[in-house]
Design a protein around this motif. Structure first.
Motif, PDB file in Angstrom:
ATOM      1  N   VAL A 215      46.597  -1.187  36.211  1.00  0.00           N
ATOM      2  CA  VAL A 215      45.712  -0.222  36.849  1.00  0.00           C
ATOM      3  C   VAL A 215      46.247   0.049  38.245  1.00  0.00           C
ATOM      4  CG1 VAL A 215      43.393   0.241  37.725  1.00  0.00           C
ATOM      5  CG2 VAL A 215      43.677  -0.983  35.557  1.00  0.00           C
ATOM      6  N   LEU A 216      46.397   1.333  38.582  1.00  0.00           N
ATOM      7  CA  LEU A 216      46.893   1.738  39.894  1.00  0.00           C
ATOM      8  C   LEU A 216      45.774   2.381  40.696  1.00  0.00           C
ATOM      9  CD1 LEU A 216      50.374   3.311  39.039  1.00  0.00           C
ATOM     10  CD2 LEU A 216      49.950   1.212  40.308  1.00  0.00           C
ATOM     11  N   ASP A 217      45.643   1.949  41.937  1.00  0.00           N
ATOM     12  CA  ASP A 217      44.582   2.430  42.821  1.00  0.00           C
ATOM     13  C   ASP A 217      45.197   2.783  44.168  1.00  0.00           C
ATOM     14  OD1 ASP A 217      42.476   2.755  44.595  1.00  0.00           O
ATOM     15  OD2 ASP A 217      41.570   0.798  44.213  1.00  0.00           O
ATOM     16  N   LYS A 218      45.231   4.077  44.448  1.00  0.00           N
ATOM     17  CA  LYS A 218      45.806   4.553  45.709  1.00  0.00           C
ATOM     18  C   LYS A 218      44.691   5.239  46.507  1.00  0.00           C
ATOM     19  CE  LYS A 218      49.386   7.278  45.170  1.00  0.00           C
ATOM     20  NZ  LYS A 218      49.322   8.509  45.995  1.00  0.00           N
ATOM     21  N   GLY A 219      43.825   4.416  47.121  1.00  0.00           N
ATOM     22  CA  GLY A 219      42.799   4.950  47.988  1.00  0.00           C
ATOM     23  C   GLY A 219      41.404   4.998  47.403  1.00  0.00           C
ATOM     24  N   THR A 220      41.233   4.660  46.120  1.00  0.00           N
ATOM     25  CA  THR A 220      39.907   4.778  45.511  1.00  0.00           C
ATOM     26  C   THR A 220      38.952   3.696  46.014  1.00  0.00           C
ATOM     27  OG1 THR A 220      40.824   5.846  43.556  1.00  0.00           O
ATOM     28  CG2 THR A 220      38.657   4.843  43.324  1.00  0.00           C
ATOM     29  N   LEU A 221      39.393   2.456  46.048  1.00  0.00           N
ATOM     30  CA  LEU A 221      38.541   1.405  46.622  1.00  0.00           C
ATOM     31  C   LEU A 221      38.212   1.733  48.075  1.00  0.00           C
ATOM     32  CD1 LEU A 221      37.153  -1.358  46.314  1.00  0.00           C
ATOM     33  CD2 LEU A 221      39.293  -2.403  47.085  1.00  0.00           C
ATOM     34  N   ASP A 222      39.173   2.223  48.813  1.00  0.00           N
ATOM     35  CA  ASP A 222      38.934   2.595  50.214  1.00  0.00           C
ATOM     36  C   ASP A 222      37.838   3.652  50.320  1.00  0.00           C
ATOM     37  OD1 ASP A 222      40.958   0.866  50.856  1.00  0.00           O
ATOM     38  OD2 ASP A 222      42.384   2.398  51.473  1.00  0.00           O
ATOM     39  N   SER A 223      37.872   4.632  49.417  1.00  0.00           N
ATOM     40  CA  SER A 223      36.860   5.688  49.449  1.00  0.00           C
ATOM     41  C   SER A 223      35.458   5.126  49.222  1.00  0.00           C
ATOM     42  CB  SER A 223      37.164   6.745  48.378  1.00  0.00           C
ATOM     43  OG  SER A 223      38.329   7.462  48.695  1.00  0.00           O
ATOM     44  N   LEU A 224      35.328   4.243  48.244  1.00  0.00           N
ATOM     45  CA  LEU A 224      34.022   3.652  47.976  1.00  0.00           C
ATOM     46  C   LEU A 224      33.533   2.819  49.151  1.00  0.00           C
ATOM     47  CD1 LEU A 224      34.326   2.550  44.240  1.00  0.00           C
ATOM     48  CD2 LEU A 224      33.113   4.518  45.157  1.00  0.00           C
ATOM     49  N   LEU A 225      34.448   2.170  49.822  1.00  0.00           N
ATOM     50  CA  LEU A 225      34.060   1.331  50.958  1.00  0.00           C
ATOM     51  C   LEU A 225      33.644   2.157  52.168  1.00  0.00           C
ATOM     52  CD1 LEU A 225      36.714  -1.511  50.644  1.00  0.00           C
ATOM     53  CD2 LEU A 225      34.242  -1.729  50.329  1.00  0.00           C
ATOM     54  N   CYS A 226      33.965   3.443  52.171  1.00  0.00           N
ATOM     55  CA  CYS A 226      33.521   4.332  53.250  1.00  0.00           C
ATOM     56  C   CYS A 226      32.103   4.842  53.034  1.00  0.00           C
ATOM     57  CB  CYS A 226      34.450   5.545  53.360  1.00  0.00           C
ATOM     58  SG  CYS A 226      36.084   5.172  54.016  1.00  0.00           S
ATOM     59  N   GLY A 227      31.608   4.751  51.799  1.00  0.00           N
ATOM     60  CA  GLY A 227      30.362   5.423  51.452  1.00  0.00           C
ATOM     61  C   GLY A 227      29.138   4.538  51.533  1.00  0.00           C
ATOM     62  N   ASN A 228      28.037   5.071  51.049  1.00  0.00           N
ATOM     63  CA  ASN A 228      26.792   4.315  50.984  1.00  0.00           C
ATOM     64  C   ASN A 228      26.883   3.230  49.912  1.00  0.00           C
ATOM     65  OD1 ASN A 228      25.410   5.963  52.931  1.00  0.00           O
ATOM     66  ND2 ASN A 228      25.222   7.550  51.358  1.00  0.00           N
ATOM     67  N   ASN A 229      26.136   2.139  50.114  1.00  0.00           N
ATOM     68  CA  ASN A 229      26.134   1.016  49.167  1.00  0.00           C
ATOM     69  C   ASN A 229      27.554   0.535  48.869  1.00  0.00           C
ATOM     70  OD1 ASN A 229      23.255   1.174  48.794  1.00  0.00           O
ATOM     71  ND2 ASN A 229      23.612   2.949  47.453  1.00  0.00           N
ATOM     72  N   SER A 230      28.356   0.454  49.909  1.00  0.00           N
ATOM     73  CA  SER A 230      29.788   0.228  49.740  1.00  0.00           C
ATOM     74  C   SER A 230      30.116  -1.088  49.035  1.00  0.00           C
ATOM     75  CB  SER A 230      30.499   0.285  51.090  1.00  0.00           C
ATOM     76  OG  SER A 230      29.973  -0.686  51.971  1.00  0.00           O
ATOM     77  N   ARG A 231      29.468  -2.167  49.423  1.00  0.00           N
ATOM     78  CA  ARG A 231      29.792  -3.451  48.807  1.00  0.00           C
ATOM     79  C   ARG A 231      29.418  -3.475  47.321  1.00  0.00           C
ATOM     80  NH1 ARG A 231      30.977  -7.991  51.841  1.00  0.00           N
ATOM     81  NH2 ARG A 231      31.323  -8.861  49.779  1.00  0.00           N
ATOM     82  N   LYS A 232      28.253  -2.930  47.001  1.00  0.00           N
ATOM     83  CA  LYS A 232      27.822  -2.889  45.603  1.00  0.00           C
ATOM     84  C   LYS A 232      28.768  -2.030  44.777  1.00  0.00           C
ATOM     85  CE  LYS A 232      24.017  -1.360  42.630  1.00  0.00           C
ATOM     86  NZ  LYS A 232      22.673  -0.722  42.602  1.00  0.00           N
ATOM     87  N   ASN A 233      29.125  -0.851  45.279  1.00  0.00           N
ATOM     88  CA  ASN A 233      30.017   0.041  44.552  1.00  0.00           C
ATOM     89  C   ASN A 233      31.403  -0.561  44.374  1.00  0.00           C
ATOM     90  OD1 ASN A 233      28.122   2.086  44.157  1.00  0.00           O
ATOM     91  ND2 ASN A 233      28.557   3.014  46.147  1.00  0.00           N
ATOM     92  N   ALA A 234      31.912  -1.216  45.427  1.00  0.00           N
ATOM     93  CA  ALA A 234      33.229  -1.846  45.339  1.00  0.00           C
ATOM     94  C   ALA A 234      33.226  -2.967  44.309  1.00  0.00           C
ATOM     95  CB  ALA A 234      33.642  -2.380  46.706  1.00  0.00           C
ATOM     96  N   ALA A 235      32.155  -3.760  44.295  1.00  0.00           N
ATOM     97  CA  ALA A 235      32.064  -4.855  43.329  1.00  0.00           C
ATOM     98  C   ALA A 235      32.005  -4.327  41.900  1.00  0.00           C
ATOM     99  CB  ALA A 235      30.840  -5.714  43.632  1.00  0.00           C
ATOM    100  N   GLN A 236      31.235  -3.264  41.676  1.00  0.00           N
ATOM    101  CA  GLN A 236      31.157  -2.669  40.343  1.00  0.00           C
ATOM    102  C   GLN A 236      32.511  -2.152  39.895  1.00  0.00           C
ATOM    103  OE1 GLN A 236      28.111   0.277  40.980  1.00  0.00           O
ATOM    104  NE2 GLN A 236      26.483  -1.039  40.171  1.00  0.00           N
ATOM    105  N   MET A 237      33.214  -1.504  40.805  1.00  0.00           N
ATOM    106  CA  MET A 237      34.525  -0.977  40.473  1.00  0.00           C
ATOM    107  C   MET A 237      35.502  -2.097  40.108  1.00  0.00           C
ATOM    108  SD  MET A 237      37.309   0.875  42.930  1.00  0.00           S
ATOM    109  CE  MET A 237      38.896   0.064  42.703  1.00  0.00           C
ATOM    110  N   LEU A 238      35.542  -3.142  40.918  1.00  0.00           N
ATOM    111  CA  LEU A 238      36.489  -4.231  40.674  1.00  0.00           C
ATOM    112  C   LEU A 238      36.164  -4.968  39.377  1.00  0.00           C
ATOM    113  CD1 LEU A 238      36.913  -5.563  44.309  1.00  0.00           C
ATOM    114  CD2 LEU A 238      38.619  -4.338  42.946  1.00  0.00           C
ATOM    115  N   GLU A 239      34.888  -5.103  39.054  1.00  0.00           N
ATOM    116  CA  GLU A 239      34.510  -5.716  37.785  1.00  0.00           C
ATOM    117  C   GLU A 239      35.005  -4.892  36.598  1.00  0.00           C
ATOM    118  OE1 GLU A 239      30.297  -6.188  37.883  1.00  0.00           O
ATOM    119  OE2 GLU A 239      30.356  -7.799  39.390  1.00  0.00           O
ATOM    120  N   GLU A 240      34.896  -3.577  36.710  1.00  0.00           N
ATOM    121  CA  GLU A 240      35.362  -2.704  35.634  1.00  0.00           C
ATOM    122  C   GLU A 240      36.890  -2.704  35.534  1.00  0.00           C
ATOM    123  OE1 GLU A 240      33.370  -0.095  33.233  1.00  0.00           O
ATOM    124  OE2 GLU A 240      33.162  -2.263  33.362  1.00  0.00           O
TER     125      GLU A 240
END
Length: 230
Positions: free
Chosen positions: A118-143
């Motif tokens: 899996v390649l991620d060029k800025g997607t985790l960074d984008s989620l961490l900029c937004g609302n509910n950042s920690r929850k969204n980042a955790a959901q993404m990494l789990e998936e």
């Protein structure tokens, strides 16, 4: 007083990206272009019999570069239906590239263990900029971890130094992690300019060892090579 959502806070929202891509059809690569990262990609992702997932693909030419370089199956997802429809049309005759509308926080369309990388060029960074950042980042990494095969690799290209990213990655306790860095692009007009990727940099639990090598504010992008070991 009415509060407005800033652009960075909206990075996890489909409407923001639909609006952005509706008015901008020129290819854009976040952080780095394929030629600069190709030597590192070759090191961790074999070209043949490998299924690769690119998350938050946007209208990047990165996946095209991979196919031109011999990769045989590159699946691309993005939350924006606007950009995915445009990319489907653009690459309609390229069987090695597939484009799908999908939220990286919910990739149930893919079975567990579907991908070698899996390649991620800025997607985790984008989620961490937004609302509910920690929850969204955790959901993404789990998936991401779920859709990877055992011993599969998640390659994260980010502006986040180890002191800001390692704790997120280590919370899941399923990765072995290596760190490389590459110089940021500082000269415009040189799309194929090659920048050197470092060898692995020592990593301790809090990232202080990397800071000792690189300094506190290096002009680099960080590349975390996360191998699934559970």
């Amino acid at each position: 007083m009415t509060t407005t959502t800033t652009s960075t806070q909206a990075y996890g929202e489909p409407w923001y990206w639909d609006k952005r891509y509706a008015g901008d059809t020129a290819p854009f690569d976040w952080y780095q272009k394929y030629p600069s990262l190709a030597p590192l990609i070759h090191l961790y992702i074999p070209r043949h019999r490998t299924k690769v997932l690119v998350i938050g693909c946007g209208n990047s030419a990165f996946s095209e570069g991979m196919v031109d370089d011999g990769y045989e199956e590159v699946v691309n997802i993005d939350i924006s239906s606007v950009v995915i429809e445009a990319m489907k049309k653009k690459y309609s005759e390229c069987s090695q590239l597939k484009y799908m509308v999908m939220d990286v926080r919910d990739m149930r369309a893919f079975e567990s263990g579907s991908f070698d990388a899996v390649l991620d060029k800025g997607t985790l960074d984008s989620l961490l900029c937004g609302n509910n950042s920690r929850k969204n980042a955790a959901q993404m990494l789990e998936e991401v971890a779920r859709v990877l095969k055992d011993r599969g690799v998640y390659i994260l290209i980010t502006y986040g130094a180890p002191s800001y990213r390692l704790h997120l990655l280590k919370e899941m306790n399923i990765w072995t992690i290596k760190l490389h860095v590459i110089e940021k692009l500082v000269t415009e007009g040189k799309p194929n300019e090659q920048r050197k990727v470092t060898g692995p940099i020592p990593l301790d639990d809090d990232g202080i060892s990397a800071e000792a090598v690189l300094g506190k504010s290096p002009e680099v992008h960080y590349i975390y090579i996360c191998t699934k070991v559970c």
